[in-house]
Design a protein around this motif. Structure first.
Motif, PDB file in Angstrom:
ATOM      1  N   THR A   9       0.821  -1.214   0.000  1.00 58.61           N
ATOM      2  CA  THR A   9       0.000   0.000   0.000  1.00 58.61           C
ATOM      3  C   THR A   9       0.851   1.259   0.000  1.00 58.61           C
ATOM      4  O   THR A   9       0.626   2.186  -0.797  1.00 58.61           O
ATOM      5  N   LEU A  10       1.864   1.297   0.883  1.00 60.81           N
ATOM      6  CA  LEU A  10       2.664   2.503   1.039  1.00 60.81           C
ATOM      7  C   LEU A  10       3.616   2.750  -0.121  1.00 60.81           C
ATOM      8  O   LEU A  10       3.816   3.896  -0.538  1.00 60.81           O
TER       9      LEU A  10
ATOM     10  N   THR B  73       3.631   1.011  -3.265  1.00 65.81           N
ATOM     11  CA  THR B  73       3.182   0.701  -4.621  1.00 65.81           C
ATOM     12  C   THR B  73       1.856   1.376  -4.955  1.00 65.81           C
ATOM     13  O   THR B  73       1.777   2.164  -5.905  1.00 65.81           O
ATOM     14  N   LEU B  74       0.826   1.083  -4.185  1.00 64.26           N
ATOM     15  CA  LEU B  74      -0.506   1.597  -4.518  1.00 64.26           C
ATOM     16  C   LEU B  74      -0.593   3.113  -4.359  1.00 64.26           C
ATOM     17  O   LEU B  74      -1.138   3.804  -5.232  1.00 64.26           O
ATOM     18  N   VAL B  75      -0.067   3.629  -3.251  1.00 62.47           N
ATOM     19  CA  VAL B  75      -0.110   5.081  -3.040  1.00 62.47           C
ATOM     20  C   VAL B  75       0.700   5.831  -4.093  1.00 62.47           C
ATOM     21  O   VAL B  75       0.204   6.806  -4.688  1.00 62.47           O
ATOM     22  N   PRO B  76       1.949   5.417  -4.402  1.00 63.61           N
ATOM     23  CA  PRO B  76       2.676   6.104  -5.481  1.00 63.61           C
ATOM     24  C   PRO B  76       1.978   6.014  -6.839  1.00 63.61           C
ATOM     25  O   PRO B  76       2.038   6.955  -7.635  1.00 63.61           O
TER      26      PRO B  76
ATOM     27  N   CYS C 222      -1.276   5.934  -7.379  1.00 67.06           N
ATOM     28  CA  CYS C 222      -2.375   6.918  -7.360  1.00 67.06           C
ATOM     29  C   CYS C 222      -1.833   8.337  -7.481  1.00 67.06           C
ATOM     30  O   CYS C 222      -2.393   9.178  -8.204  1.00 67.06           O
ATOM     31  N   ILE C 223      -0.726   8.622  -6.782  1.00 64.66           N
ATOM     32  CA  ILE C 223      -0.136   9.961  -6.852  1.00 64.66           C
ATOM     33  C   ILE C 223       0.353  10.259  -8.264  1.00 64.66           C
ATOM     34  O   ILE C 223       0.154  11.367  -8.792  1.00 64.66           O
ATOM     35  N   SER C 224       0.997   9.278  -8.913  1.00 64.57           N
ATOM     36  CA  SER C 224       1.498   9.503 -10.274  1.00 64.57           C
ATOM     37  C   SER C 224       0.361   9.726 -11.255  1.00 64.57           C
ATOM     38  O   SER C 224       0.496  10.508 -12.208  1.00 64.57           O
TER      39      SER C 224
ATOM     40  N   SER D 145       6.189  19.952  -3.233  1.00 63.63           N
ATOM     41  CA  SER D 145       5.592  20.048  -1.901  1.00 63.63           C
ATOM     42  C   SER D 145       5.348  21.483  -1.451  1.00 63.63           C
ATOM     43  O   SER D 145       4.689  21.697  -0.434  1.00 63.63           O
TER      44      SER D 145
END
Length: 318
Positions: free
Chosen positions: A38-39, A41-44, A46-48, A62
Motif C-alpha cells: 500500500t505505502l 506501490t498503490l499510493v505512489p 495513485c499519486i502519479s 511540496s
C-alpha cells in the motif's frame, strides 16, 4: 464480586468460527506485505496518476499548489515529443528481439541439459549464476569488457583471430546489440530453469511410445515437447517481455541512452524528464509518459493472454 461461569466461556470458545479465525490469522500474517504494498506501490501509483494531469515539477512538488492542466501532457507526448516515440521504438526493439532470442536459446540449452551428459549439474549452476548477480555489477563488468577501444578484452580476442576491432558502444546498431546481448546473458538462467522444469514434467510414457513408433528427434520435439511446453513458453515469454519493457539500469550504466538517443528507453527517458530536466518536461509530464507505457504493457499482456486462452480452447476441442 461477579462470578464468572467457566462453562459459558467454554461455550463461547467453541462457538467461535474456525474459518473466521483462519481468515484473521491469514491477514495478520500478510499484513506486513499489505502495508508495504500500500505505502510503496498503490499510493505512489495513485499519486502519479494525479500528477499526470498537472504541471508539477520536483522543485514545487511540496511547496506550491499543483497546477492542473487536464490532458495537455498526454497530447504533447504524441504531438511534440519525438524523443518519446523514438524511446518507445527503442524499447520495443530491445524487448522483442531480446525475448525472442532469449526463449529460443534458453529452450535449446534446457533440452541439452535435460540429457544425460557429463557435468550437467555444473552447467546448470553456471548458467543460472549470472542471474543472482546484481544488475549494476553485471552492467559495470560488461562495460569494462566492451570499452577501451581496440584494447578491450573482446577486441583483443577478435584481433587474435584476425578480425577487426569493434566500437561496441560507438554505433547505434552495435550499442543496441550489445545491450541486448547483456540482457540475454543476465536473464538466461531463470528462463532456462523454468523451461527445464517444464521439460521434466512431460509424461515420459508418451515420449517412449513415440520412440517405439520410430519418431525422429525433430518430430518428437515439434509434435510432443513443444505442445507440452506451450504454457511454460507463454509464461516465460510474457514475464520476460514485461521486465524488458521496463529496462533501465543496464542502459543508464552502459550508454546513458547514447549515442544520441539510439538506446534511450522509455524508463530512462521518464527518469530524465522527472528528475533531471528543467522547463516544460516536468514531473507531471513524466508521470503521463509512465502511464502511457503502463497502458501499452497492459494491452500487450491482455493480447498475449487472449492468444493463450484461444489456443487452449482450440486444443481442448481437438
Amino acid at each position: 464480586m461477579e462470578k464468572v461461569d467457566i462453562l459459558d466461556i467454554t461455550k463461547q470458545r467453541k462457538s467461535f468460527n474456525p474459518e473466521k479465525r483462519k481468515t484473521m490469522l491469514f491477514f495478520a500474517y500478510i499484513s506486513p506485505w499489505l502495508i508495504g504494498l500500500t505505502l510503496f506501490t498503490l499510493v505512489p501509483i495513485c499519486i502519479s496518476f494525479v500528477l499526470s494531469f498537472t504541471n508539477t515539477s520536483m522543485m514545487n512538488f511540496s511547496s506550491d499548489p499543483w497546477e492542473f492542466v487536464g490532458i495537455d501532457n498526454y497530447l504533447r507526448i504524441f504531438r511534440e515529443d519525438a524523443t518519446f516515440l523514438r524511446a518507445l521504438l527503442n524499447t520495443f526493439i530491445y524487448a522483442f528481439v531480446k525475448v525472442f532470442l532469449l526463449v529460443i536459446i534458453a529452450l535449446l540449452i534446457a533440452l541439452l541439459l535435460n540429457k544425460k551428459i557429463v557435468g550437467r549439474k555444473v552447467f546448470r549452476v553456471l548458467i543460472y549464476l549470472p542471474s543472482i548477480i546484481p544488475v549494476v555489477s553485471v552492467a559495470l563488468l560488461w562495460k569494462m569488457i566492451f570499452t577501451g577501444g581496440e584494447y578491450n578484452i573482446v577486441n583483443y580476442v577478435l584481433s587474435f583471430f584476425g578480425f577487426p576491432a569493434i566500437d561496441f558502444f560507438g554505433g547505434e546498431v552495435s550499442s543496441m546489440a550489445t545491450i541486448i546481448f547483456i540482457g540475454i546473458w543476465n536473464g538466461l538462467g531463470p528462463t532456462m530453469l523454468i523451461l527445464l522444469a517444464g521439460i521434466q514434467g512431460i509424461d515420459h510414457d508418451i515420449i517412449e511410445a513415440s520412440e517405439l513408433d520410430g519418431v525422429n528427434v525433430f518430430q518428437k520435439f515439434w509434435h510432443i515437447v513443444l505442445p507440452s511446453l506451450s504454457s511454460t513458453i507463454f509464461f516465460v515469454t510474457l514475464t520476460s517481455l514485461i521486465s524488458s519493457l521496463q529496462v533501465y539500469a543496464e542502459v543508464q550504466l552502459l550508454t546513458e541512452g547514447g549515442p544520441g538517443i539510439a538506446t534511450t528507453t522509455t524508463s530512462l527517458l521518464i527518469v530524465q524528464n522527472a528528475f533531471k530536466s528543467i522547463g516544460s518536461k516536468t514531473l507531471g509530464y513524466a508521470s503521463a509518459q509512465s502511464w502511457i507505457v503502463f497502458v501499452i504493457t497492459l494491452a500487450l499482456t491482455l493480447i498475449f493472454m487472449a492468444m493463450s486462452n484461444h489456443k487452449d480452447k482450440v486444443d481442448k476441442r481437438r
